[in-house]
Design a protein around this motif. Structure first.
Motif, PDB file in Angstrom:
ATOM      1  N   ALA A   1      41.214  46.575  43.920  1.00  0.00           N
ATOM      2  CA  ALA A   1      41.024  47.204  42.606  1.00  0.00           C
ATOM      3  C   ALA A   1      41.198  48.720  42.714  1.00  0.00           C
ATOM      4  O   ALA A   1      41.776  49.364  41.826  1.00  0.00           O
ATOM      5  N   GLN A   2      40.728  49.287  43.820  1.00  0.00           N
ATOM      6  CA  GLN A   2      40.922  50.729  44.061  1.00  0.00           C
ATOM      7  C   GLN A   2      42.404  51.067  44.171  1.00  0.00           C
ATOM      8  O   GLN A   2      42.857  52.096  43.668  1.00  0.00           O
ATOM      9  N   THR A   3      43.147  50.189  44.855  1.00  0.00           N
ATOM     10  CA  THR A   3      44.578  50.422  45.018  1.00  0.00           C
ATOM     11  C   THR A   3      45.284  50.390  43.668  1.00  0.00           C
ATOM     12  O   THR A   3      46.160  51.226  43.386  1.00  0.00           O
ATOM     13  N   ALA A   4      44.905  49.444  42.828  1.00  0.00           N
ATOM     14  CA  ALA A   4      45.506  49.355  41.491  1.00  0.00           C
ATOM     15  C   ALA A   4      45.259  50.643  40.716  1.00  0.00           C
ATOM     16  O   ALA A   4      46.165  51.182  40.062  1.00  0.00           O
ATOM     17  N   GLU A   5      44.038  51.151  40.838  1.00  0.00           N
ATOM     18  CA  GLU A   5      43.686  52.392  40.142  1.00  0.00           C
ATOM     19  C   GLU A   5      44.518  53.560  40.670  1.00  0.00           C
ATOM     20  O   GLU A   5      44.994  54.400  39.896  1.00  0.00           O
ATOM     21  N   ARG A   6      44.730  53.559  41.998  1.00  0.00           N
ATOM     22  CA  ARG A   6      45.495  54.651  42.612  1.00  0.00           C
ATOM     23  C   ARG A   6      46.931  54.681  42.096  1.00  0.00           C
ATOM     24  O   ARG A   6      47.497  55.765  41.890  1.00  0.00           O
ATOM     25  N   VAL A   7      47.522  53.494  41.929  1.00  0.00           N
ATOM     26  CA  VAL A   7      48.920  53.452  41.478  1.00  0.00           C
ATOM     27  C   VAL A   7      49.043  53.431  39.958  1.00  0.00           C
ATOM     28  O   VAL A   7      50.139  53.338  39.409  1.00  0.00           O
ATOM     29  N   GLY A   8      47.893  53.521  39.267  1.00  0.00           N
ATOM     30  CA  GLY A   8      47.913  53.647  37.813  1.00  0.00           C
ATOM     31  C   GLY A   8      48.189  52.367  37.054  1.00  0.00           C
ATOM     32  O   GLY A   8      48.762  52.383  35.959  1.00  0.00           O
TER      33      GLY A   8
ATOM     34  N   GLU B   1      47.116  43.328  35.598  1.00  0.00           N
ATOM     35  CA  GLU B   1      48.563  43.528  35.703  1.00  0.00           C
ATOM     36  C   GLU B   1      48.982  43.639  37.172  1.00  0.00           C
ATOM     37  O   GLU B   1      50.010  43.096  37.597  1.00  0.00           O
ATOM     38  N   PHE B   2      48.163  44.330  37.948  1.00  0.00           N
ATOM     39  CA  PHE B   2      48.421  44.521  39.378  1.00  0.00           C
ATOM     40  C   PHE B   2      48.424  43.166  40.108  1.00  0.00           C
ATOM     41  O   PHE B   2      49.297  42.876  40.928  1.00  0.00           O
ATOM     42  N   GLN B   3      47.455  42.319  39.761  1.00  0.00           N
ATOM     43  CA  GLN B   3      47.376  40.990  40.374  1.00  0.00           C
ATOM     44  C   GLN B   3      48.574  40.129  39.989  1.00  0.00           C
ATOM     45  O   GLN B   3      49.143  39.417  40.832  1.00  0.00           O
ATOM     46  N   ALA B   4      48.965  40.199  38.724  1.00  0.00           N
ATOM     47  CA  ALA B   4      50.098  39.394  38.257  1.00  0.00           C
ATOM     48  C   ALA B   4      51.381  39.819  38.969  1.00  0.00           C
ATOM     49  O   ALA B   4      52.200  38.975  39.371  1.00  0.00           O
ATOM     50  N   ALA B   5      51.547  41.126  39.148  1.00  0.00           N
ATOM     51  CA  ALA B   5      52.735  41.630  39.843  1.00  0.00           C
ATOM     52  C   ALA B   5      52.747  41.162  41.291  1.00  0.00           C
ATOM     53  O   ALA B   5      53.794  40.766  41.827  1.00  0.00           O
ATOM     54  N   ALA B   6      51.577  41.183  41.915  1.00  0.00           N
ATOM     55  CA  ALA B   6      51.480  40.729  43.305  1.00  0.00           C
ATOM     56  C   ALA B   6      51.769  39.238  43.414  1.00  0.00           C
ATOM     57  O   ALA B   6      52.529  38.798  44.284  1.00  0.00           O
ATOM     58  N   ALA B   7      51.187  38.455  42.522  1.00  0.00           N
ATOM     59  CA  ALA B   7      51.357  36.997  42.563  1.00  0.00           C
ATOM     60  C   ALA B   7      52.820  36.601  42.422  1.00  0.00           C
ATOM     61  O   ALA B   7      53.275  35.628  43.034  1.00  0.00           O
ATOM     62  N   SER B   8      53.563  37.361  41.633  1.00  0.00           N
ATOM     63  CA  SER B   8      54.980  37.031  41.399  1.00  0.00           C
ATOM     64  C   SER B   8      55.810  37.174  42.675  1.00  0.00           C
ATOM     65  O   SER B   8      56.896  36.592  42.780  1.00  0.00           O
ATOM     66  N   GLN B   9      55.303  37.936  43.644  1.00  0.00           N
ATOM     67  CA  GLN B   9      56.023  38.160  44.900  1.00  0.00           C
ATOM     68  C   GLN B   9      55.532  37.263  46.039  1.00  0.00           C
ATOM     69  O   GLN B   9      56.047  37.323  47.147  1.00  0.00           O
TER      70      GLN B   9
ATOM     71  N   PRO C   1      54.933  33.520  47.680  1.00  0.00           N
ATOM     72  CA  PRO C   1      55.496  32.181  47.547  1.00  0.00           C
ATOM     73  C   PRO C   1      54.597  31.157  46.857  1.00  0.00           C
ATOM     74  O   PRO C   1      55.081  30.331  46.083  1.00  0.00           O
ATOM     75  N   VAL C   2      53.279  31.180  47.128  1.00  0.00           N
ATOM     76  CA  VAL C   2      52.406  30.202  46.471  1.00  0.00           C
ATOM     77  C   VAL C   2      52.039  30.625  45.048  1.00  0.00           C
ATOM     78  O   VAL C   2      51.287  29.923  44.365  1.00  0.00           O
ATOM     79  N   GLN C   3      52.571  31.768  44.616  1.00  0.00           N
ATOM     80  CA  GLN C   3      52.467  32.222  43.223  1.00  0.00           C
ATOM     81  C   GLN C   3      51.035  32.473  42.747  1.00  0.00           C
ATOM     82  O   GLN C   3      50.697  32.267  41.588  1.00  0.00           O
ATOM     83  N   ARG C   4      50.194  32.896  43.670  1.00  0.00           N
ATOM     84  CA  ARG C   4      48.861  33.344  43.285  1.00  0.00           C
ATOM     85  C   ARG C   4      48.386  34.373  44.291  1.00  0.00           C
ATOM     86  O   ARG C   4      48.911  34.453  45.404  1.00  0.00           O
ATOM     87  N   VAL C   5      47.397  35.160  43.881  1.00  0.00           N
ATOM     88  CA  VAL C   5      46.795  36.118  44.810  1.00  0.00           C
ATOM     89  C   VAL C   5      45.690  35.419  45.591  1.00  0.00           C
ATOM     90  O   VAL C   5      45.224  34.334  45.217  1.00  0.00           O
ATOM     91  N   GLY C   6      45.287  36.035  46.691  1.00  0.00           N
ATOM     92  CA  GLY C   6      44.242  35.455  47.520  1.00  0.00           C
ATOM     93  C   GLY C   6      42.849  35.749  46.978  1.00  0.00           C
ATOM     94  O   GLY C   6      42.635  36.709  46.228  1.00  0.00           O
ATOM     95  N   ARG C   7      41.932  34.888  47.357  1.00  0.00           N
ATOM     96  CA  ARG C   7      40.513  35.064  47.042  1.00  0.00           C
ATOM     97  C   ARG C   7      39.756  35.271  48.351  1.00  0.00           C
ATOM     98  O   ARG C   7      40.196  34.801  49.408  1.00  0.00           O
ATOM     99  N   PRO C   8      38.609  35.925  48.302  1.00  0.00           N
ATOM    100  CA  PRO C   8      37.847  36.121  49.538  1.00  0.00           C
ATOM    101  C   PRO C   8      37.607  34.823  50.310  1.00  0.00           C
ATOM    102  O   PRO C   8      37.634  34.811  51.538  1.00  0.00           O
ATOM    103  N   GLU C   9      37.420  33.723  49.592  1.00  0.00           N
ATOM    104  CA  GLU C   9      37.161  32.442  50.240  1.00  0.00           C
ATOM    105  C   GLU C   9      38.353  31.973  51.076  1.00  0.00           C
ATOM    106  O   GLU C   9      38.187  31.275  52.086  1.00  0.00           O
ATOM    107  N   ASP C  10      39.572  32.325  50.656  1.00  0.00           N
ATOM    108  CA  ASP C  10      40.758  31.962  51.430  1.00  0.00           C
ATOM    109  C   ASP C  10      40.699  32.578  52.825  1.00  0.00           C
ATOM    110  O   ASP C  10      41.087  31.952  53.819  1.00  0.00           O
TER     111      ASP C  10
END
Length: 253
Positions: free
Chosen positions: A193-200, A205-213, A215-224
């Motif tokens: 979340a800090q990184t998202a804030e840094r890049v504005g 939106e930041f998570q969606a952009a990451a997920a699109s890149q 292969p499994v089409q989702r971002v990771g969770r701490p449990e992963d």
């Protein structure tokens, strides 16, 4: 597993995010867990969650980059829970900036927490593992170890942890101690979340952009990440040592 057979696990940076999820998972696997973070009060929510689930946990406040505080923390763990034979070096901070803007303080803070902290914690715990003839060390690296714009300090620290891990594996293997590293990709935490804030960007939106890149089409969770750490920390992983596992939803090369 009876109480007398319970192993003691130490998780640094355990107040939130990956550290908290790891503490909960290790407790669910039958370990007593010491949750170490800079602010002892911040560890209480993790400790309470472990206790609510029927486990045993202890909150310990310590700056992992301070040798005296580390020694005192480990001594307290030994006194209140028992000798630790599982160590998860997860404590970390971000001080992102492009190289020409990065201060010496920002460099030193990141290297001190990630690298010096892991060194001090491992040095303090390994004696108990050697005495027990059993140990598991898991160091949290990152996909940033491969290089990441704006993170010269963080990338260097996380790459350094991989070399540290492989050396521990070679030095400590004969004592029944394994050392492995988990390198997360994009995981939803306060740090990302800090990184998202840094890049504005907004965090969603930041998570969606990451997920699109990914292969499994989702971002990771701490449990992963906790699931991967739990394997390395288990008795079942006795023939796995010196490895770096990227947990990133796909290959990074």
């Amino acid at each position: 597993m009876s109480t007398t057979e319970q192993r003691v696990a130490v998780v640094t940076g355990g107040a939130r995010g990956i550290g908290a999820a790891t503490a909960l998972r290790l407790a669910a696997d039958g370990n007593k867990v010491a949750v170490i973070d800079l602010d002892e009060a911040a560890c209480q929510s993790t400790v309470q969650a472990v206790k609510d689930a029927g486990g045993t946990a202890l909150a310990v406040g310590a700056d992992v980059s301070d040798s005296a505080q580390v020694e005192a923390a480990v001594e307290r763990v030994v006194a209140e829970l028992g000798a630790p034979t599982v160590l998860v070096n997860n404590a970390g901070v971000l001080r992102d900036n492009l190289l020409f803007k990065m201060s010496e303080g920002d460099w030193d803070t990141v290297l001190n927490v990630h690298l010096r902290g892991s060194f001090l914690m491992t040095r303090a715990c390994q004696k108990h593992m050697v005495d027990a003839g059993y140990g598991r060390v898991v160091n949290l690296s990152s996909s940033s170890a491969l290089g990441n714009r704006g993170q010269a300090n963080y990338a260097a620290a996380k790459a350094g942890l991989q070399g540290f891990t492989k050396t521990l594996a070679k030095e400590l293997g004969k004592f029944g101690i394994t050392a492995n590293s988990v390198a997360p990709g994009f995981v939803v935490t306060d740090m990302t979340a800090q990184t998202a804030e840094r890049v504005g960007m907004g965090f969603e939106e930041f998570q969606a952009a990451a997920a699109s890149q990914i292969p499994v089409q989702r971002v990771g969770r701490p449990e992963d990440i906790a699931n991967a750490v739990a394997f390395f920390a288990s008795p079942d992983a006795g023939f796995v040592s010196g490895q770096v596992l990227y947990v990133a939803g796909g290959p990074l090369n």
